[in-house]
Design an enzyme around this catalytic site. Structure first.
Site, PDB file in Angstrom:
ATOM      1  N   HIS A  42      32.417  41.127  26.257  1.00  0.00           N
ATOM      2  CA  HIS A  42      31.391  41.980  26.855  1.00  0.00           C
ATOM      3  C   HIS A  42      32.006  42.932  27.868  1.00  0.00           C
ATOM      4  O   HIS A  42      33.056  42.668  28.422  1.00  0.00           O
ATOM      5  CB  HIS A  42      30.279  41.161  27.508  1.00  0.00           C
ATOM      6  N   HIS A  68      31.062  45.379  31.331  1.00  0.00           N
ATOM      7  CA  HIS A  68      30.174  45.602  32.465  1.00  0.00           C
ATOM      8  C   HIS A  68      30.176  47.089  32.781  1.00  0.00           C
ATOM      9  O   HIS A  68      31.242  47.710  32.846  1.00  0.00           O
ATOM     10  CB  HIS A  68      30.683  44.870  33.711  1.00  0.00           C
TER      11      HIS A  68
END
Length: 145
Positions: free
Chosen positions: A107, A109
């Site tokens: 992932h 950010h």
């Protein structure tokens, strides 16, 4: 956790992808899902994850997943910029516990930054108000092109 290991299909992002856990959804297509971080470091802290992954981090991810993932990151980052008008953006990604990774699913950010506004530590602040996250998600989603 180290950089090596077995993917846990019960991590929170996998649960969100299966609809077993809620999220303040920003954007979704065939390849990525973007949603607000429930432990934001700053207002507008947004996450982008691959939908079809069994990797624990970026180093393990398949190339065919990475291309649409980074395009999704760019698309959402542009929407964050348009919606919140920050002075800058931090786009970051952690690999392994020592690097700050807390959820072992690849992932990114996206953190909007404003001059003079401090940023909290990764995953160390309190949980955000779900209604505020939903409103931010809608504000950012309205800017997706």
């Amino acid at each position: 956790m180290s950089l090596d290991g077995t993917y846990d299909p019960n991590n929170i992002f996998a649960k969100i992808l299966r609809g077993e856990a809620p999220c303040a959804r920003v954007f979704e297509d065939d390849h990525v899902l973007s949603f607000m971080d429930v432990f934001p470091q700053v207002k507008g802290h947004t996450l982008v994850i691959p939908k079809h992954s069994s990797a624990r981090n970026l180093l393990e991810e398949e190339p065919q997943v990475l291309s649409p993932l980074i395009l999704g990151v760019q698309r959402v980052a542009r929407a964050v910029r348009a919606a919140l008008e920050p002075d800058g953006l931090v786009i970051t990604q952690f690999n392994g516990t020592a690097a700050g990774q807390t959820v072992f699913h690849p992932h990114f950010h996206i953190l909007p930054r404003w001059d003079g506004v401090a940023v909290g530590r990764h995953a160390s602040g309190g949980m955000a108000d779900p209604a505020e996250l939903k409103a931010l998600a809608e504000q950012i989603a309205a800017q997706i092109t």
